[in-house]
Design a protein around this motif. Structure first.
Motif, PDB file in Angstrom:
ATOM      1  N   GLN A   1       0.789  -1.299  -0.187  1.00 47.04           N
ATOM      2  CA  GLN A   1      -0.130   0.100  -0.015  1.00 47.04           C
ATOM      3  C   GLN A   1       0.988   1.242   0.124  1.00 47.04           C
ATOM      4  O   GLN A   1       2.044   1.375   0.826  1.00 47.04           O
ATOM      5  CB  GLN A   1      -0.801  -0.073   1.212  1.00 47.04           C
ATOM      6  CG  GLN A   1      -1.746   1.116   1.276  1.00 47.04           C
ATOM      7  CD  GLN A   1      -2.802   1.100   2.548  1.00 47.04           C
ATOM      8  OE1 GLN A   1      -2.418   1.166   3.525  1.00 47.04           O
ATOM      9  NE2 GLN A   1      -4.249   0.814   2.229  1.00 47.04           N
ATOM     10  N   HIS A   2       0.450   2.061  -0.697  1.00 49.07           N
ATOM     11  CA  HIS A   2       1.189   3.477  -0.748  1.00 49.07           C
ATOM     12  C   HIS A   2       1.031   4.150   0.308  1.00 49.07           C
ATOM     13  O   HIS A   2       0.124   4.315   0.976  1.00 49.07           O
ATOM     14  CB  HIS A   2       0.847   4.381  -1.784  1.00 49.07           C
ATOM     15  CG  HIS A   2       1.531   5.575  -2.200  1.00 49.07           C
ATOM     16  ND1 HIS A   2       1.636   6.629  -1.552  1.00 49.07           N
ATOM     17  CD2 HIS A   2       2.503   5.568  -3.511  1.00 49.07           C
ATOM     18  CE1 HIS A   2       2.777   7.449  -1.965  1.00 49.07           C
ATOM     19  NE2 HIS A   2       3.021   6.878  -3.144  1.00 49.07           N
ATOM     20  N   PRO A   3       2.138   4.624   1.021  1.00 45.87           N
ATOM     21  CA  PRO A   3       1.997   5.531   2.349  1.00 45.87           C
ATOM     22  C   PRO A   3       1.219   6.544   2.248  1.00 45.87           C
ATOM     23  O   PRO A   3       0.723   7.076   3.275  1.00 45.87           O
ATOM     24  CB  PRO A   3       3.480   5.824   2.643  1.00 45.87           C
ATOM     25  CG  PRO A   3       4.322   5.856   1.322  1.00 45.87           C
ATOM     26  CD  PRO A   3       3.544   4.660   0.408  1.00 45.87           C
ATOM     27  N   ASP A   4       0.910   7.238   1.245  1.00 45.84           N
ATOM     28  CA  ASP A   4       0.043   8.489   1.250  1.00 45.84           C
ATOM     29  C   ASP A   4      -1.029   8.160   0.655  1.00 45.84           C
ATOM     30  O   ASP A   4      -1.906   8.879  -0.098  1.00 45.84           O
ATOM     31  CB  ASP A   4       0.735   9.444   0.296  1.00 45.84           C
ATOM     32  CG  ASP A   4       1.880  10.179   1.011  1.00 45.84           C
ATOM     33  OD1 ASP A   4       1.882  10.026   2.177  1.00 45.84           O
ATOM     34  OD2 ASP A   4       2.999  10.474   0.117  1.00 45.84           O
ATOM     35  N   TRP A   5      -1.658   6.704   0.789  1.00 44.32           N
ATOM     36  CA  TRP A   5      -2.956   6.266   0.077  1.00 44.32           C
ATOM     37  C   TRP A   5      -4.112   7.355   0.436  1.00 44.32           C
ATOM     38  O   TRP A   5      -5.246   7.599  -0.479  1.00 44.32           O
ATOM     39  CB  TRP A   5      -3.154   4.982   0.421  1.00 44.32           C
ATOM     40  CG  TRP A   5      -3.481   4.424   1.654  1.00 44.32           C
ATOM     41  CD1 TRP A   5      -2.886   4.251   2.850  1.00 44.32           C
ATOM     42  CD2 TRP A   5      -5.071   4.583   2.211  1.00 44.32           C
ATOM     43  NE1 TRP A   5      -3.479   3.762   3.672  1.00 44.32           N
ATOM     44  CE2 TRP A   5      -4.919   4.152   3.623  1.00 44.32           C
ATOM     45  CE3 TRP A   5      -6.264   4.669   1.695  1.00 44.32           C
ATOM     46  CZ2 TRP A   5      -6.106   3.889   4.303  1.00 44.32           C
ATOM     47  CZ3 TRP A   5      -7.594   4.194   2.408  1.00 44.32           C
ATOM     48  CH2 TRP A   5      -6.960   4.044   3.785  1.00 44.32           C
ATOM     49  N   VAL A   6      -4.075   7.473   1.766  1.00 47.31           N
ATOM     50  CA  VAL A   6      -5.580   8.498   2.290  1.00 47.31           C
ATOM     51  C   VAL A   6      -5.332   9.684   1.328  1.00 47.31           C
ATOM     52  O   VAL A   6      -6.317  10.229   0.927  1.00 47.31           O
ATOM     53  CB  VAL A   6      -5.071   8.681   3.788  1.00 47.31           C
ATOM     54  CG1 VAL A   6      -6.282   9.751   4.236  1.00 47.31           C
ATOM     55  CG2 VAL A   6      -5.391   7.313   4.549  1.00 47.31           C
ATOM     56  N   ILE A   7      -4.205  10.495   1.157  1.00 49.18           N
ATOM     57  CA  ILE A   7      -4.087  11.662   0.616  1.00 49.18           C
ATOM     58  C   ILE A   7      -4.556  11.574  -0.804  1.00 49.18           C
ATOM     59  O   ILE A   7      -5.127  12.509  -1.394  1.00 49.18           O
ATOM     60  CB  ILE A   7      -2.821  12.450   0.837  1.00 49.18           C
ATOM     61  CG1 ILE A   7      -2.653  12.663   2.260  1.00 49.18           C
ATOM     62  CG2 ILE A   7      -2.714  13.490   0.007  1.00 49.18           C
ATOM     63  CD1 ILE A   7      -1.088  13.272   2.567  1.00 49.18           C
ATOM     64  N   ILE A   8      -3.929  10.621  -1.392  1.00 48.03           N
ATOM     65  CA  ILE A   8      -4.335  10.285  -2.888  1.00 48.03           C
ATOM     66  C   ILE A   8      -5.771  10.258  -3.071  1.00 48.03           C
ATOM     67  O   ILE A   8      -6.246  10.607  -4.184  1.00 48.03           O
ATOM     68  CB  ILE A   8      -3.419   8.868  -3.333  1.00 48.03           C
ATOM     69  CG1 ILE A   8      -2.067   9.352  -3.103  1.00 48.03           C
ATOM     70  CG2 ILE A   8      -4.001   8.528  -4.824  1.00 48.03           C
ATOM     71  CD1 ILE A   8      -1.100   8.128  -3.471  1.00 48.03           C
ATOM     72  N   GLU A   9      -6.453   9.183  -2.247  1.00 48.76           N
ATOM     73  CA  GLU A   9      -7.605   8.921  -2.433  1.00 48.76           C
ATOM     74  C   GLU A   9      -8.697  10.078  -1.915  1.00 48.76           C
ATOM     75  O   GLU A   9      -9.686  10.344  -2.668  1.00 48.76           O
ATOM     76  CB  GLU A   9      -8.369   7.821  -1.410  1.00 48.76           C
ATOM     77  CG  GLU A   9      -7.446   6.364  -1.864  1.00 48.76           C
ATOM     78  CD  GLU A   9      -8.256   5.773  -3.213  1.00 48.76           C
ATOM     79  OE1 GLU A   9      -9.227   6.167  -3.602  1.00 48.76           O
ATOM     80  OE2 GLU A   9      -7.471   5.044  -3.937  1.00 48.76           O
ATOM     81  N   LEU A  10      -7.971  10.810  -1.110  1.00 51.53           N
ATOM     82  CA  LEU A  10      -8.747  12.188  -0.785  1.00 51.53           C
ATOM     83  C   LEU A  10      -8.885  13.241  -1.721  1.00 51.53           C
ATOM     84  O   LEU A  10      -9.775  13.921  -2.121  1.00 51.53           O
ATOM     85  CB  LEU A  10      -8.254  12.549   0.643  1.00 51.53           C
ATOM     86  CG  LEU A  10      -8.752  13.804   1.122  1.00 51.53           C
ATOM     87  CD1 LEU A  10     -10.309  13.510   1.663  1.00 51.53           C
ATOM     88  CD2 LEU A  10      -8.294  14.343   2.300  1.00 51.53           C
ATOM     89  N   CYS A  11      -7.946  13.317  -2.549  1.00 51.41           N
ATOM     90  CA  CYS A  11      -7.660  14.258  -3.674  1.00 51.41           C
ATOM     91  C   CYS A  11      -8.587  13.887  -4.751  1.00 51.41           C
ATOM     92  O   CYS A  11      -9.425  14.677  -5.214  1.00 51.41           O
ATOM     93  CB  CYS A  11      -6.327  14.309  -4.369  1.00 51.41           C
ATOM     94  SG  CYS A  11      -4.931  15.006  -3.207  1.00 51.41           S
TER      95      CYS A  11
END
Length: 239
Positions: free
Chosen positions: A220-230
């Motif tokens: 899982q990408h460490p910034d997955w929350v930010i990516i999905e949020l964008c």
């Protein structure tokens, strides 16, 4: 003392007061003298307040919460306990003052993030991506204080009001920024800006709260929350 000299004229004697001393004395409440007289006291008072707030903030960071006393603040900030109680009725009041100062810092950082994101973007997608990523860094810097205010809000009306006020101002600032891309956003821009800020803030605050459960996936990408949020916010605004 005053000497009275009799001056004769055609209309009779007239008493004319003549001062023995020519020294002019300003009245005690002369506003021209007030700043010079009170300045040093005010300066010391403000310096003392800054030391109190800085000491409380550092103790909160060191102890990851509110596990400190006003005596700790007194020793750390090198201020008397009497001076602290002169400013704050209780430790709760001091903590609220620290949290309020942190919220102001967050607002200042968020304003700079919005300005920079607008300057560097040429589309709504790009603006949202830049804004969310940089806003996350602002929140990360103040993450402990955000968590403390969220916890307090459940039982402390002052903390709840502080959070609500920050949210409303943030939504207003986001609305102003989004007007640049208003033609790409159908529907009610006010409502979309408000809901977008709610989703952004709580998603990022959740990401910054270690005790909150979160799913883990292999590779899982460490910034997955930010990516999905964008992706989610951009899609919401465009539809």
């Amino acid at each position: 003392m005053l000497m009275i000299k009799q001056v004769k004229s055609s209309k009779g004697a007239q008493a004319v007061p003549r001062a023995r001393h020519a020294m002019a004395v300003a009245p005690a409440d002369d506003p021209a003298l007030a700043p010079a007289e009170r300045g040093p006291v005010q300066g010391r008072s403000q310096a003392s307040l800054k030391r109190m707030l800085a000491a409380a903030r550092n103790l909160m960071l060191e102890r990851d919460g509110e596990d400190f006393t006003l005596n700790d603040v007194s020793m750390t900030g090198k201020v008397s306990i009497g001076s602290i109680y002169h400013r704050f009725a209780s430790k709760d009041d001091l903590v609220r003052a620290v949290l309020e100062a942190e919220m102001k810092e967050i607002e200042a950082g968020e304003t700079l993030v919005q300005q920079r994101s607008l300057e560097q973007s040429s589309s709504l997608d790009q603006f949202i991506s830049l804004y969310i990523r940089d806003f996350f860094e602002v929140l990360k810097k103040h993450s402990l204080f955000i968590r403390l205010n969220i916890r307090r809000a459940a039982t402390d009306p002052a903390a709840a009001m502080l959070g609500d006020t920050h949210e409303q101002r943030a939504a207003q600032r986001l609305h102003t920024a989004l007007t640049v891309y208003a033609t790409d956003i159908p529907g009610d821009l006010d409502r979309k800006a408000s809901y977008s800020m709610l989703m952004i803030f709580f998603a990022l605050a959740w990401q910054l709260t270690p005790e909150m459960p979160r799913p883990t996936k292999p590779q899982q990408h460490p910034d997955w929350v930010i990516i999905e949020l964008c992706t989610m916010i951009t899609s919401y605004l465009k539809n």
